[in-house]
Design a protein around this motif. Structure first.
Motif, short mmCIF file in Angstrom:
data_model
loop_
_atom_site.label_atom_id
_atom_site.label_comp_id
_atom_site.label_asym_id
_atom_site.label_seq_id
_atom_site.Cartn_x
_atom_site.Cartn_y
_atom_site.Cartn_z
N TYR A 209 -21.03 72.32 60.58
CA TYR A 209 -22.05 71.37 60.13
C TYR A 209 -21.53 69.94 60.23
N THR A 210 -22.44 69.02 60.46
CA THR A 210 -22.15 67.60 60.40
C THR A 210 -22.90 67.01 59.21
N LYS A 211 -22.21 66.23 58.41
CA LYS A 211 -22.81 65.68 57.20
C LYS A 211 -23.30 64.25 57.43
N TYR A 212 -24.48 63.96 56.90
CA TYR A 212 -25.05 62.62 56.92
C TYR A 212 -25.48 62.25 55.50
N GLU A 213 -25.47 60.98 55.20
CA GLU A 213 -25.93 60.49 53.91
C GLU A 213 -27.01 59.45 54.10
N THR B 184 -29.20 60.97 49.22
CA THR B 184 -29.41 62.32 49.76
C THR B 184 -28.33 62.66 50.77
N SER B 185 -27.70 63.82 50.60
CA SER B 185 -26.72 64.35 51.56
C SER B 185 -27.40 65.41 52.41
N VAL B 186 -27.18 65.35 53.71
CA VAL B 186 -27.80 66.29 54.64
C VAL B 186 -26.72 66.91 55.52
N TYR B 187 -26.67 68.23 55.55
CA TYR B 187 -25.72 68.97 56.38
C TYR B 187 -26.48 69.62 57.52
N VAL B 188 -26.19 69.18 58.76
CA VAL B 188 -26.95 69.61 59.94
C VAL B 188 -26.07 70.52 60.81
N ILE C 208 -30.74 73.53 57.67
CA ILE C 208 -30.38 72.14 57.40
C ILE C 208 -30.39 71.97 55.90
N PHE C 209 -29.21 71.81 55.31
CA PHE C 209 -29.09 71.77 53.86
C PHE C 209 -29.20 70.34 53.35
N VAL C 210 -30.06 70.16 52.35
CA VAL C 210 -30.34 68.83 51.80
C VAL C 210 -30.06 68.85 50.30
N TYR C 211 -29.24 67.90 49.85
CA TYR C 211 -28.93 67.76 48.42
C TYR C 211 -29.28 66.35 47.99
N ARG D 212 -36.59 61.91 60.68
CA ARG D 212 -35.26 61.37 60.96
C ARG D 212 -34.24 62.42 61.37
N VAL D 213 -34.39 63.65 60.94
CA VAL D 213 -33.36 64.67 61.20
C VAL D 213 -33.77 65.51 62.40
#
Length: 638
Positions: A40-44, A57-61, A104-107, A152-153
């Motif tokens: 996974y690649t993490k984005y904020e 929001t943290s997003v793991y793609v 796609i995990f979103v926190y 966006r994702v």
């Protein structure tokens, strides 16, 4: 001599430091892959809401871009840590199956928590009619979040799911009202739904003392967005919570002496002692409308925090959205126990299988796979674990319609029977003393042990301020499925009283002990052996503050010596009392410090004066014309 000895020691140290290192280097297995970082690649993001507030929001793609993926969202007040795009969570999603399957995990930090802007509001009320962009709630925040993510994702399949446990369970429920079209599946788990009516804050109008004070010593509001900080735990100064709360006196002292006004969130819980507008606005059930996604509501039979929330949520969604696929799951679990345990036992109660693993792999994961990826098959209406027989049951509705109401009557001489009193049997009485309340566990603790929900009640049954009623040994299995409803005829010498009713499974005297190798008899040198013969396993227990017997909003004093009807309902249960066991009911007027002390005078309890706390004689009737008992829903035996 000393020099030679020193040289010898140096050589020993040299060999000790070199040889084992070589052996370790040869035998050490290759390090396990950090799966999340590898795949996974993490984005904020700081996602803008319609009123201009930004939510962190943290997003793991997934790195694999050969296919598209649905979103799995978790909205929380407890932090989405770790922060920083190069800092990764160790695990993603509700369970291991999800991160391997590809989502796609979103926190997201909710408003006013950690790095999200805005003001945090306890269980933010839902706004049915939003008149301007300033009218925001968790439904609108979820809608705006999804709009941003979908645009966006990359590589998303246009579908989203959401899940959460406890407070995140509330955010799950709140987020699916007026559902965004892309939201296809949701699982509110142990959701806070109505804090005054059965969830964390009040049960039966009584304040859940120990759990709430313990929680609000660390759960505090933020002045501005900030990273998590190290908090110094609150110290009671004693390992015995019973002593701590008894010596604290009236509950307002917890604020004045210890928190000193530092946490308005605690004060809101403590001082709103009736079902006023503060609580009404935070009851989510009446607003569970326009829910267009499939819903999997999850709870635990032995959840000490949010036992009522799953039922309130399930019933409300069914009522307002009959066309929506809604499933209820109840297992033999503590608060969130389905997510992080085997679920094979609780305390001394054994369930004979890994119930939590079964749920995660056979119910939860297939639910999201079906509604977000089109794999598998749809869910049934209810999956419940029947304790006693220790097996999963499925039902087309809940409670099952074949379960019929039957009254367990309190009878003379400590008897309990499905047969009503046939003649004048009189009453039983006890003296309830606020200076010596009945403890809720039979051992010393400085917290609320989750196992208390099934703990042995033999310690309580020997007290003179606890009434005990039990059946003869059962000649056949008795299975109950649904809510449990005490119906008491009582008098008191005070002007207010609590009545705590406990439903208990009494094991036969010849029930085998666990094979732990413990010595029994007089040769006990360590901890005493667990003796299961005659074990009194708590199944369900709840307090009822009698001043709320007619209204949660407008309490009424009791008239000393006047017979009063006190009826209430305890949360659902599915349990089989096995042949040879007994059914027991205990009645008492304190349960401390699980529940705050009732001074037994009609007053605003947080502000009660020490002289308001008085002994009272409580009388419970079991006459033919004044029968008391506990109504249960009984399933016919096959």
């Amino acid at each position: 001599m000393k020099k030679a000895h020193l040289i010898h020691l140096l050589w020993l140290c040299l060999f000790a430091s070199v040889l084992p290192v070589r052996a370790t280097a040869q035998e050490k297995p290759a390090p396990e892959e950090d799966y999340v970082k590898a795949h996974y690649t993490k984005y904020e993001y700081r996602i803008p809401m319609r009123d201009g507030v930004h939510l962190f929001t943290s997003v793991y793609v997934p790195k694999d871009i050969s296919q598209s993926y649905p979103f799995m969202i978790d909205r929380t007040p407890y932090s989405v840590a770790p922060y920083g795009e190069d800092q990764y969570k160790k695990n993603l999603g509700p369970s291991d199956e999800f991160e391997k399957a590809g989502y796609i995990f979103v926190y997201q930090d909710v408003r006013g928590r950690y790095l999200s802007e805005g003001k945090f509001v306890e269980m933010r009320p839902h706004i049915d009619d939003k008149k301007s962009p300033q009218d925001v709630d968790d439904s609108s925040d979820m809608y705006d979040t999804l709009e941003f993510l979908l645009k966006r994702v990359p590589n998303n399949n246009g579908k989203a799911g959401i899940w959460g446990i406890s407070y995140p369970g509330f955010y799950t429920s709140a987020s699916i009202i007026d559902s965004h079209p892309a939201l296809k599946a949701a699982s509110p788990q142990a959701p806070m739904t109505n804090l005054f009516k059965g969830d964390d804050a009040y049960h039966g109008g009584a304040f859940m003392l120990d759990a709430n004070f313990g929680f609000y010593t660390f759960f505090k509001p933020f002045d501005e967005p900030s990273l998590p900080k190290h908090e110094v735990p609150f110290e009671m100064g004693t390992p015995n919570a019973y002593d701590f709360y008894l010596q604290a006196g009236p509950t307002e002292n917890l604020d004045k002496k210890y928190l000193k006004g530092s946490n308005p969130l605690f004060n809101d819980q403590l001082y709103h002692t009736t079902y006023d507008d503060y609580w009404k606005a935070r009851d989510l059930a009446p607003h569970m409308k326009n829910v267009k996604c499939a819903v999997l509501v999850v709870g635990g039979w032995f959840d000490a925090e949010d036992l009522s929330g799953p039922y309130s949520t399930f019933y409300a969604i069914n009522k307002f959205n009959p066309e929506t696929t809604t499933t209820l799951v109840e297992g033999p679990w503590v608060h969130g126990g389905w997510a992080r345990s085997l679920g094979d036992h609780l305390g001394d109660a054994q369930f004979n299988s890994k119930t939590a693993e079964f749920f995660r792999s056979n119910i939860q994961f297939p639910f999201f796979e079906y509604y977000l990826k089109g794999k598998g098959s749809p869910m049934l209406k209810a999956y419940v674990f029947e304790t006693g027989t220790n097996q999963w049951r499925t039902y087309a509705t809940w409670p099952p319609p074949q379960a019929k109401p039957k009254m367990l009557y309190l009878r003379a001489n400590g008897k309990l029977s499905f047969d009503p009193p046939a003649e004048k049997e009189g009453s039983d009485e006890y003296v309830s003393d606020p200076a010596h309340p009945v403890p809720f566990v039979g051992y010393t603790t400085d917290t609320v042990p989750q196992r208390y929900m099934v703990d042995d009640q033999r310690f309580a049954s020997t007290r003179t301020d606890v009434l005990v009623y039990q059946t003869d040994p059962l000649t056949e299995d008795v299975t109950i499925a649904g809510p449990i409803s005490p119906k008491l005829k009582v008098t008191t010498t005070g002007t207010d009283s609590d009545f705590v009713v406990k439903l208990i499974d009494v094991y036969p005297n010849d029930y085998p002990d666990p094979d732990t190798g413990s010595t029994i008899g007089k040769r006990v040198l360590d901890a005493p052996a667990l003796r299961m013969g005659g074990y009194q396993q708590l199944l369900r227990g709840e307090p009822m503050r009698a001043k709320f017997r007619n209204s949660w909003k407008t309490p009424e004093a009791m008239t000393p010596g006047k017979m009063t009807q006190v009826d209430f309902t305890m949360p659902d249960l599915n349990h089989t009392f096995r042949k040879g066991h007994r059914i027991m009911v205990q009645v008492q007027s304190s349960w401390f410090p699980l529940v705050d002390l009732n001074p037994q005078t009609f007053t605003d309890i947080p502000h009660a004066k020490p002289e308001d706390f008085k002994k009272a004689t409580e009388t419970v009737f079991h006459d033919r014309d004044a029968a008391s008992g506990v109504e249960v829903l009984v399933l016919p035996q096959p």
